[in-house]
Design a protein around this motif. Structure first.
Motif, PDB file in Angstrom:
ATOM      1  N   LEU A 139      25.992  19.256  37.336  1.00 42.77           N
ATOM      2  CA  LEU A 139      26.318  20.478  38.083  1.00 42.77           C
ATOM      3  C   LEU A 139      25.059  21.275  38.422  1.00 42.77           C
ATOM      4  CD1 LEU A 139      29.434  21.758  36.106  1.00 42.77           C
ATOM      5  CD2 LEU A 139      29.409  20.831  38.429  1.00 42.77           C
ATOM      6  N   TRP A 140      24.087  21.234  37.526  1.00 42.31           N
ATOM      7  CA  TRP A 140      22.849  21.982  37.713  1.00 42.31           C
ATOM      8  C   TRP A 140      21.789  21.185  38.467  1.00 42.31           C
ATOM      9  CZ3 TRP A 140      22.692  23.369  31.825  1.00 42.31           C
ATOM     10  CH2 TRP A 140      23.708  24.287  31.542  1.00 42.31           C
ATOM     11  N   ASN A 141      22.150  19.996  38.936  1.00 45.78           N
ATOM     12  CA  ASN A 141      21.254  19.132  39.705  1.00 45.78           C
ATOM     13  C   ASN A 141      20.015  18.692  38.909  1.00 45.78           C
ATOM     14  OD1 ASN A 141      20.860  17.642  42.041  1.00 45.78           O
ATOM     15  ND2 ASN A 141      19.579  19.208  42.976  1.00 45.78           N
ATOM     16  N   VAL A 142      20.185  18.506  37.597  1.00 47.05           N
ATOM     17  CA  VAL A 142      19.125  17.939  36.757  1.00 47.05           C
ATOM     18  C   VAL A 142      19.499  16.472  36.586  1.00 47.05           C
ATOM     19  CG1 VAL A 142      17.984  18.003  34.518  1.00 47.05           C
ATOM     20  CG2 VAL A 142      18.768  20.147  35.580  1.00 47.05           C
ATOM     21  N   LYS A 143      18.644  15.596  37.092  1.00 45.20           N
ATOM     22  CA  LYS A 143      19.006  14.182  37.173  1.00 45.20           C
ATOM     23  C   LYS A 143      17.905  13.273  36.667  1.00 45.20           C
ATOM     24  CE  LYS A 143      21.972  15.189  41.009  1.00 45.20           C
ATOM     25  NZ  LYS A 143      22.656  14.781  42.139  1.00 45.20           N
ATOM     26  N   GLY A 144      18.183  11.997  36.698  1.00 45.57           N
ATOM     27  CA  GLY A 144      17.185  10.974  36.411  1.00 45.57           C
ATOM     28  C   GLY A 144      16.747  10.930  34.965  1.00 45.57           C
ATOM     29  N   GLU A 145      15.496  10.540  34.783  1.00 43.54           N
ATOM     30  CA  GLU A 145      14.938  10.364  33.442  1.00 43.54           C
ATOM     31  C   GLU A 145      14.949  11.661  32.648  1.00 43.54           C
ATOM     32  OE1 GLU A 145      10.850   8.783  31.285  1.00 43.54           O
ATOM     33  OE2 GLU A 145      11.034   8.629  33.458  1.00 43.54           O
ATOM     34  N   LEU A 146      14.679  12.786  33.317  1.00 42.03           N
ATOM     35  CA  LEU A 146      14.703  14.072  32.624  1.00 42.03           C
ATOM     36  C   LEU A 146      16.091  14.343  32.040  1.00 42.03           C
ATOM     37  CD1 LEU A 146      13.465  16.763  31.755  1.00 42.03           C
ATOM     38  CD2 LEU A 146      14.023  17.644  34.042  1.00 42.03           C
ATOM     39  N   ALA A 147      17.123  14.120  32.827  1.00 44.21           N
ATOM     40  CA  ALA A 147      18.494  14.335  32.339  1.00 44.21           C
ATOM     41  C   ALA A 147      18.788  13.425  31.155  1.00 44.21           C
ATOM     42  CB  ALA A 147      19.497  14.099  33.459  1.00 44.21           C
ATOM     43  N   GLU A 148      18.376  12.174  31.235  1.00 42.01           N
ATOM     44  CA  GLU A 148      18.619  11.246  30.126  1.00 42.01           C
ATOM     45  C   GLU A 148      17.868  11.675  28.867  1.00 42.01           C
ATOM     46  OE1 GLU A 148      20.996   8.943  29.993  1.00 42.01           O
ATOM     47  OE2 GLU A 148      21.482   9.741  31.973  1.00 42.01           O
ATOM     48  N   ASN A 149      16.656  12.187  29.026  1.00 45.02           N
ATOM     49  CA  ASN A 149      15.896  12.678  27.873  1.00 45.02           C
ATOM     50  C   ASN A 149      16.566  13.900  27.245  1.00 45.02           C
ATOM     51  OD1 ASN A 149      14.016  10.659  28.184  1.00 45.02           O
ATOM     52  ND2 ASN A 149      12.524  11.955  29.245  1.00 45.02           N
ATOM     53  N   ILE A 150      17.087  14.780  28.080  1.00 40.03           N
ATOM     54  CA  ILE A 150      17.795  15.959  27.571  1.00 40.03           C
ATOM     55  C   ILE A 150      19.049  15.541  26.818  1.00 40.03           C
ATOM     56  CG2 ILE A 150      19.113  18.002  28.283  1.00 40.03           C
ATOM     57  CD1 ILE A 150      16.976  18.295  30.581  1.00 40.03           C
ATOM     58  N   VAL A 151      19.801  14.618  27.372  1.00 44.52           N
ATOM     59  CA  VAL A 151      21.017  14.130  26.707  1.00 44.52           C
ATOM     60  C   VAL A 151      20.654  13.459  25.384  1.00 44.52           C
ATOM     61  CG1 VAL A 151      22.917  12.468  26.882  1.00 44.52           C
ATOM     62  CG2 VAL A 151      22.369  13.946  28.820  1.00 44.52           C
ATOM     63  N   LEU A 152      19.568  12.707  25.354  1.00 45.22           N
ATOM     64  CA  LEU A 152      19.129  12.074  24.112  1.00 45.22           C
ATOM     65  C   LEU A 152      18.760  13.129  23.068  1.00 45.22           C
ATOM     66  CD1 LEU A 152      18.407   9.632  22.399  1.00 45.22           C
ATOM     67  CD2 LEU A 152      16.185   9.558  23.564  1.00 45.22           C
ATOM     68  N   ALA A 153      18.063  14.177  23.478  1.00 43.73           N
ATOM     69  CA  ALA A 153      17.707  15.249  22.542  1.00 43.73           C
ATOM     70  C   ALA A 153      18.960  15.928  21.987  1.00 43.73           C
ATOM     71  CB  ALA A 153      16.798  16.272  23.232  1.00 43.73           C
ATOM     72  N   VAL A 154      19.935  16.201  22.847  1.00 42.29           N
ATOM     73  CA  VAL A 154      21.202  16.781  22.384  1.00 42.29           C
ATOM     74  C   VAL A 154      21.843  15.859  21.368  1.00 42.29           C
ATOM     75  CG1 VAL A 154      23.584  17.290  23.091  1.00 42.29           C
ATOM     76  CG2 VAL A 154      21.657  18.232  24.387  1.00 42.29           C
ATOM     77  N   SER A 155      21.888  14.582  21.669  1.00 51.03           N
ATOM     78  CA  SER A 155      22.488  13.597  20.766  1.00 51.03           C
ATOM     79  C   SER A 155      21.808  13.614  19.402  1.00 51.03           C
ATOM     80  CB  SER A 155      22.392  12.210  21.397  1.00 51.03           C
ATOM     81  OG  SER A 155      23.001  11.246  20.580  1.00 51.03           O
ATOM     82  N   GLU A 156      20.492  13.624  19.396  1.00 51.41           N
ATOM     83  CA  GLU A 156      19.747  13.599  18.133  1.00 51.41           C
ATOM     84  C   GLU A 156      19.942  14.888  17.343  1.00 51.41           C
ATOM     85  OE1 GLU A 156      18.574  10.977  16.876  1.00 51.41           O
ATOM     86  OE2 GLU A 156      18.665   9.725  18.655  1.00 51.41           O
ATOM     87  N   LEU A 157      19.898  16.041  18.006  1.00 54.40           N
ATOM     88  CA  LEU A 157      20.068  17.309  17.296  1.00 54.40           C
ATOM     89  C   LEU A 157      21.483  17.464  16.742  1.00 54.40           C
ATOM     90  CD1 LEU A 157      18.028  19.790  19.530  1.00 54.40           C
ATOM     91  CD2 LEU A 157      17.324  18.683  17.386  1.00 54.40           C
ATOM     92  N   VAL A 158      22.478  17.063  17.522  1.00 56.03           N
ATOM     93  CA  VAL A 158      23.866  17.155  17.052  1.00 56.03           C
ATOM     94  C   VAL A 158      24.094  16.160  15.912  1.00 56.03           C
ATOM     95  CG1 VAL A 158      26.291  16.806  17.692  1.00 56.03           C
ATOM     96  CG2 VAL A 158      24.767  18.108  19.204  1.00 56.03           C
ATOM     97  N   THR A 159      23.568  14.956  16.031  1.00 54.97           N
ATOM     98  CA  THR A 159      23.691  13.977  14.953  1.00 54.97           C
ATOM     99  C   THR A 159      23.069  14.513  13.670  1.00 54.97           C
ATOM    100  OG1 THR A 159      23.693  12.101  16.470  1.00 54.97           O
ATOM    101  CG2 THR A 159      23.045  11.640  14.199  1.00 54.97           C
ATOM    102  N   ASN A 160      21.909  15.130  13.787  1.00 55.62           N
ATOM    103  CA  ASN A 160      21.233  15.711  12.632  1.00 55.62           C
ATOM    104  C   ASN A 160      22.110  16.786  11.973  1.00 55.62           C
ATOM    105  OD1 ASN A 160      18.749  15.557  11.124  1.00 55.62           O
ATOM    106  ND2 ASN A 160      18.329  17.634  11.831  1.00 55.62           N
ATOM    107  N   ALA A 161      22.742  17.617  12.787  1.00 54.55           N
ATOM    108  CA  ALA A 161      23.614  18.670  12.247  1.00 54.55           C
ATOM    109  C   ALA A 161      24.848  18.071  11.577  1.00 54.55           C
ATOM    110  CB  ALA A 161      24.018  19.632  13.364  1.00 54.55           C
ATOM    111  N   VAL A 162      25.400  17.006  12.149  1.00 52.12           N
ATOM    112  CA  VAL A 162      26.560  16.354  11.537  1.00 52.12           C
ATOM    113  C   VAL A 162      26.170  15.741  10.192  1.00 52.12           C
ATOM    114  CG1 VAL A 162      28.147  14.387  11.752  1.00 52.12           C
ATOM    115  CG2 VAL A 162      27.794  15.921  13.695  1.00 52.12           C
ATOM    116  N   GLU A 163      25.032  15.073  10.144  1.00 54.27           N
ATOM    117  CA  GLU A 163      24.620  14.371   8.926  1.00 54.27           C
ATOM    118  C   GLU A 163      24.086  15.291   7.836  1.00 54.27           C
ATOM    119  OE1 GLU A 163      21.939  11.187   9.893  1.00 54.27           O
ATOM    120  OE2 GLU A 163      23.449  10.159  11.096  1.00 54.27           O
TER     121      GLU A 163
END
Length: 144
Positions: A46-70
């Motif tokens: 929706l915010w027009n953030v795409k490509g490798e940058l978007a994938e890196n952001i999604v990966l960071a979210v995944s890692e931070l949320v996983t860390n909080a869960v664990e």
């Protein structure tokens, strides 16, 4: 619709169209990691953030949320703000012990999450109370 999706949808409707922020609460469960990735990917689109940058952001979210869960205590929150040329991710739980960057051996199956965040993000850190781990990405202006 999951509770996290309902919260994200409600937050989106309550904010002016120009706002680029979302805030989602999750019950600490491994399933919320994929939900956090999906919600983040949708908002980045929706915010027009795409490509490798978007994938890196999604990966960071995944890692931070996983860390909080664990390692976290209680429910957790994810907030992503993109007010200008930086996008800030914050993941909060009730554990006052701050997240720490550590090294993992080649044989370890986990323990690299914060290292990945540190490599991908412009900067990262932990709040003074230890309950929020955050990172920031620079988002270059898009050409028309």
């Amino acid at each position: 619709m999951s509770p996290a999706t309902a919260v994200a949808s409600a937050a989106t409707k309550a904010l002016p169209q120009a706002s680029r922020v979302f805030d989602v609460a999750f019950t600490s469960d491994a399933a919320c990691v994929s939900e956090a990735r999906r919600i983040t990917r949708d908002f980045l689109g929706l915010w027009n953030v795409k490509g490798e940058l978007a994938e890196n952001i999604v990966l960071a979210v995944s890692e931070l949320v996983t860390n909080a869960v664990e390692h976290g205590i209680g429910d957790l929150g994810l907030q992503v703000r993109y007010p200008d040329d930086e996008l800030r991710i914050e993941v909060t739980d009730d554990n006052p012990a701050p997240a720490e960057l550590r090294s993992a051996d080649d044989e370890d199956v986990s323990g690299r999450g914060l290292f990945l965040v540190a490599v991908l993000a412009r900067k990262w850190g932990v709040s003074e109370d230890g309950k929020t781990t955050w990172c920031v990405f620079r988002v270059p202006p898009r050409r028309p």
